[in-house]
Design an enzyme around this catalytic site. Structure first.
Site, short mmCIF file in Angstrom:
data_model
loop_
_atom_site.label_atom_id
_atom_site.label_comp_id
_atom_site.label_asym_id
_atom_site.label_seq_id
_atom_site.Cartn_x
_atom_site.Cartn_y
_atom_site.Cartn_z
N CYS A 108 120.65 55.19 -43.50
CA CYS A 108 121.94 56.30 -43.04
C CYS A 108 120.48 56.85 -42.96
O CYS A 108 120.35 57.08 -41.68
CB CYS A 108 122.99 56.29 -43.70
SG CYS A 108 124.26 57.27 -43.00
N HIS A 209 125.64 50.87 -44.39
CA HIS A 209 125.86 51.70 -46.20
C HIS A 209 125.46 50.10 -46.45
O HIS A 209 126.56 49.49 -46.91
CB HIS A 209 126.14 52.18 -46.69
CG HIS A 209 126.22 53.84 -46.01
ND1 HIS A 209 125.50 54.42 -46.83
CD2 HIS A 209 126.95 54.34 -44.98
CE1 HIS A 209 125.44 55.45 -46.20
NE2 HIS A 209 125.81 56.03 -45.23
N GLU A 211 124.96 49.37 -49.97
CA GLU A 211 124.94 49.69 -51.31
C GLU A 211 127.03 49.67 -51.20
O GLU A 211 127.49 49.43 -52.50
CB GLU A 211 124.60 50.68 -51.70
CG GLU A 211 125.88 52.04 -51.07
CD GLU A 211 124.94 52.34 -49.78
OE1 GLU A 211 124.27 52.23 -49.36
OE2 GLU A 211 124.97 53.80 -49.31
#
Ligand code: MN
Length: 233
Positions: A108, A209, A211
């Protein structure tokens, strides 16, 4: 075990300014079998560059907007919060990464600052990209996929993601001009760069994202494993 440095940002807790990262980054690196190490924001250039020497690879994490002066633009009313200290710190991190050639995964904001560091530019807001129509600022179902990507042939993502797969999306800025040394690895259907790479230099970046998706999405988990395996490959 490989040590993965993770760039951090400022938060506020009980009136104190705190350095930190979202816990998802820590969990993602642990699940992938490596050691996460938070790299604190600080102004000391030598200290920041030394941090990089302690890492086998680096994740540049998400966060607030990069100040547009870094890509030669006046800040417009569509730009949102920025943090000049974090900008300065991450620029020094990037100097260290460039000098040591440590593998890096930008996520990001991390993707955006990588692009600008190597000579690219950003849209200060996606409303400035005329043909953008896809929802890039996901409002619900946090951690689940939002919009499709198309994956470029021979990109670093081809063994993990397929065209039509959904990724999450929590950004209002995006790559405008990609830096000359980078190759697009994935696009959204409205042409936003969702991933790019310089494979020879082991520089990889995603606008989404992963994660936040590791709990529900094996591909997101695989992406972190792939990056850690790539360090020695
Ligand atoms: Mn997106």
């Amino acid at each position: 075990m490989k040590v993965i440095g993770i760039s951090s940002g400022f938060g506020d807790a009980e009136g104190f300014k705190r350095n930190g990262v979202n816990d998802h980054y820590i969990e993602a690196v642990i699940q992938a079998g490596a050691v996460p190490m938070i790299l604190p924001v600080c102004e000391n250039e030598a200290a920041v560059k030394h941090m990089i020497q302690l890492c086998d690879g680096v994740i540049l994490s998400g966060g607030v907007d990069l100040h547009p002066s870094y890509y030669g633009e006046e800040v417009t009313s569509l730009c949102e919060a920025f943090d000049v200290l974090r900008d300065c710190y991450e620029w020094h991190l990037l100097d260290g990464i460039k000098q040591t050639k440590k593998p890096v995964l930008g996520i990001c904001r991390g993707a955006q600052i990588l692009n600008v560091y190597f000579g690219g530019t950003l849209y200060q807001d996606l409303s400035m990209k005329k043909d953008s129509y896809v929802m890039h600022r996901q409002l619900g179902s946090r951690g689940y996929g939002c919009h499709q990507i198309t994956v470029a042939k021979n990109s670093f993502l081809v063994d993990i993601y397929h065209s039509g797969d959904l990724v999450n999306s929590y950004h209002h800025q995006a790559i405008k001009q990609l830096a000359p040394s980078f190759k697009t690895a994935a696009l959204s259907l409205d042409g936003v760069v969702e991933a790019f790479e310089n494979d020879a230099e082991k520089i990889y970046a995603v606008q989404f994202h992963p994660e936040l998706m590791i709990l529900h999405d094996a591909k997101a988990r695989r992406l972190f494993q792939w990056f850690i395996e790539r360090i020695d490959a």
